[in-house]
Design a protein around this motif. Sequence first.
Motif, PDB file in Angstrom:
ATOM      1  N   LYS A  90       3.690  41.927  70.226  1.00 46.49           N
ATOM      2  CA  LYS A  90       3.096  41.051  71.232  1.00 46.49           C
ATOM      3  C   LYS A  90       4.171  40.718  72.259  1.00 46.49           C
ATOM      4  O   LYS A  90       5.355  40.623  71.926  1.00 46.49           O
ATOM      5  N   ALA A  91       3.759  40.477  73.497  1.00 43.32           N
ATOM      6  CA  ALA A  91       4.722  40.194  74.551  1.00 43.32           C
ATOM      7  C   ALA A  91       5.569  38.965  74.224  1.00 43.32           C
ATOM      8  O   ALA A  91       6.782  38.967  74.435  1.00 43.32           O
ATOM      9  N   ILE A  92       4.946  37.926  73.696  1.00 46.86           N
ATOM     10  CA  ILE A  92       5.701  36.707  73.392  1.00 46.86           C
ATOM     11  C   ILE A  92       6.757  36.966  72.326  1.00 46.86           C
ATOM     12  O   ILE A  92       7.872  36.413  72.386  1.00 46.86           O
ATOM     13  N   ASP A  93       6.435  37.843  71.361  1.00 44.09           N
ATOM     14  CA  ASP A  93       7.417  38.172  70.322  1.00 44.09           C
ATOM     15  C   ASP A  93       8.569  38.985  70.910  1.00 44.09           C
ATOM     16  O   ASP A  93       9.727  38.790  70.531  1.00 44.09           O
ATOM     17  N   TYR A  94       8.243  39.887  71.822  1.00 45.04           N
ATOM     18  CA  TYR A  94       9.293  40.677  72.477  1.00 45.04           C
ATOM     19  C   TYR A  94      10.215  39.776  73.301  1.00 45.04           C
ATOM     20  O   TYR A  94      11.442  39.890  73.246  1.00 45.04           O
ATOM     21  N   ILE A  95       9.630  38.868  74.057  1.00 41.69           N
ATOM     22  CA  ILE A  95      10.424  37.958  74.898  1.00 41.69           C
ATOM     23  C   ILE A  95      11.333  37.089  74.026  1.00 41.69           C
ATOM     24  O   ILE A  95      12.518  36.905  74.327  1.00 41.69           O
ATOM     25  N   ASN A  96      10.801  36.578  72.928  1.00 42.83           N
ATOM     26  CA  ASN A  96      11.621  35.767  72.026  1.00 42.83           C
ATOM     27  C   ASN A  96      12.696  36.603  71.334  1.00 42.83           C
ATOM     28  O   ASN A  96      13.795  36.107  71.072  1.00 42.83           O
ATOM     29  N   PHE A  97      12.395  37.857  71.065  1.00 44.90           N
ATOM     30  CA  PHE A  97      13.389  38.774  70.498  1.00 44.90           C
ATOM     31  C   PHE A  97      14.579  38.926  71.447  1.00 44.90           C
ATOM     32  O   PHE A  97      15.743  38.863  71.025  1.00 44.90           O
ATOM     33  N   ILE A  98      14.295  39.108  72.735  1.00 42.95           N
ATOM     34  CA  ILE A  98      15.370  39.207  73.728  1.00 42.95           C
ATOM     35  C   ILE A  98      16.159  37.896  73.784  1.00 42.95           C
ATOM     36  O   ILE A  98      17.398  37.898  73.808  1.00 42.95           O
ATOM     37  N   CYS A  99      15.472  36.783  73.782  1.00 47.04           N
ATOM     38  CA  CYS A  99      16.143  35.479  73.801  1.00 47.04           C
ATOM     39  C   CYS A  99      16.999  35.274  72.551  1.00 47.04           C
ATOM     40  O   CYS A  99      18.080  34.681  72.621  1.00 47.04           O
ATOM     41  N   ASP A 100      16.524  35.758  71.406  1.00 46.84           N
ATOM     42  CA  ASP A 100      17.306  35.658  70.171  1.00 46.84           C
ATOM     43  C   ASP A 100      18.621  36.414  70.303  1.00 46.84           C
ATOM     44  O   ASP A 100      19.673  35.944  69.852  1.00 46.84           O
ATOM     45  N   MET A 101      18.578  37.599  70.914  1.00 38.62           N
ATOM     46  CA  MET A 101      19.801  38.392  71.081  1.00 38.62           C
ATOM     47  C   MET A 101      20.821  37.656  71.951  1.00 38.62           C
ATOM     48  O   MET A 101      22.022  37.771  71.734  1.00 38.62           O
ATOM     49  N   TYR A 102      20.321  36.907  72.921  1.00 37.55           N
ATOM     50  CA  TYR A 102      21.210  36.146  73.799  1.00 37.55           C
ATOM     51  C   TYR A 102      21.509  34.750  73.256  1.00 37.55           C
ATOM     52  O   TYR A 102      22.202  33.968  73.911  1.00 37.55           O
ATOM     53  N   GLU A 103      20.959  34.450  72.095  1.00 45.04           N
ATOM     54  CA  GLU A 103      21.137  33.137  71.466  1.00 45.04           C
ATOM     55  C   GLU A 103      20.738  32.010  72.420  1.00 45.04           C
ATOM     56  O   GLU A 103      21.418  30.989  72.547  1.00 45.04           O
ATOM     57  N   THR A 104      19.604  32.206  73.080  1.00 42.79           N
ATOM     58  CA  THR A 104      19.120  31.232  74.060  1.00 42.79           C
ATOM     59  C   THR A 104      18.568  30.002  73.345  1.00 42.79           C
ATOM     60  O   THR A 104      17.706  30.130  72.461  1.00 42.79           O
ATOM     61  N   PRO A 105      19.039  28.805  73.700  1.00 46.91           N
ATOM     62  CA  PRO A 105      18.510  27.585  73.062  1.00 46.91           C
ATOM     63  C   PRO A 105      17.001  27.478  73.221  1.00 46.91           C
ATOM     64  O   PRO A 105      16.434  27.902  74.236  1.00 46.91           O
ATOM     65  N   LEU A 106      16.350  26.923  72.215  1.00 48.59           N
ATOM     66  CA  LEU A 106      14.898  26.859  72.169  1.00 48.59           C
ATOM     67  C   LEU A 106      14.327  26.165  73.403  1.00 48.59           C
ATOM     68  O   LEU A 106      13.350  26.644  73.994  1.00 48.59           O
ATOM     69  N   GLU A 107      14.936  25.035  73.797  1.00 48.28           N
ATOM     70  CA  GLU A 107      14.379  24.294  74.924  1.00 48.28           C
ATOM     71  C   GLU A 107      14.488  25.070  76.234  1.00 48.28           C
ATOM     72  O   GLU A 107      13.624  24.978  77.109  1.00 48.28           O
ATOM     73  N   VAL A 108      15.561  25.869  76.366  1.00 51.77           N
ATOM     74  CA  VAL A 108      15.747  26.677  77.577  1.00 51.77           C
ATOM     75  C   VAL A 108      14.714  27.790  77.629  1.00 51.77           C
ATOM     76  O   VAL A 108      14.043  28.006  78.643  1.00 51.77           O
ATOM     77  N   ARG A 109      14.567  28.515  76.521  1.00 50.62           N
ATOM     78  CA  ARG A 109      13.625  29.641  76.529  1.00 50.62           C
ATOM     79  C   ARG A 109      12.194  29.161  76.705  1.00 50.62           C
ATOM     80  O   ARG A 109      11.406  29.786  77.430  1.00 50.62           O
TER      81      ARG A 109
END
Length: 235
Positions: A90-109
Amino acid sequence: MIEIKNVTKKYGKKVAVDNVSFTVNDGDIFAFIGHNGAGKTTLIKSIVGIHDFDEGDILIDGMSIKKNPVECKRLMAYVPDNPETYEHMKAIDYINFICDMYETPLEVREANIKKYSKIFEMEDKLNDPIDSYSHGMKQKAVLISALAHDPKILIMDEPFVGLDPKAVFDIKEILNEMVKEGKIVFYSTHILDVAEKLCSRVAIIKAGKLVKSGSMKEIKGDKSLEKVFMELEEK
């Protein structure tokens, strides 16, 4: 800042990028133009650390992409000309996967996903599998994933291909917002009238060699960017 220093990239005996040097400063929207096969994508993939190169160096905020690849990549987001994703997701899972790789804080993402999915009218589509998307929707999903981790440097290869007019307008607004914050936008394009209006600086590459680089005003003078480009191509 991005500093391209005497970069040469070869494929066997073919020289794809030939001793290229130029600088992209913070706050620039920088257009990188040239015909197909001129070396644009090769240099872009070298900047983001996908391709190695034979000579020279590329510095991202003073760090070498060769010596400090992870640190450099943390500062950048890359949008390729062909949106390549894990299409079973799903697109949302892909986007969160990319954010996970960058260790993006939850509130920012969460804030950025909400912001950009609304801009691109994708709010009710993020839970759909990517393989159900059109080309333009895939491009929007990749753009959201690139912007969600709040990169300092956004690098794009032909970002407007396959997008509808509203999405093109929205991207231009986003890019202007980014450079007002002192960020860098670097992109290749064949849409020269858009580049002329949008970009502060430009570099033109031909057969792997840099033929022009400078401010948009310096490069085009009293001509159009398209006219300058065609004159250089004819030489």
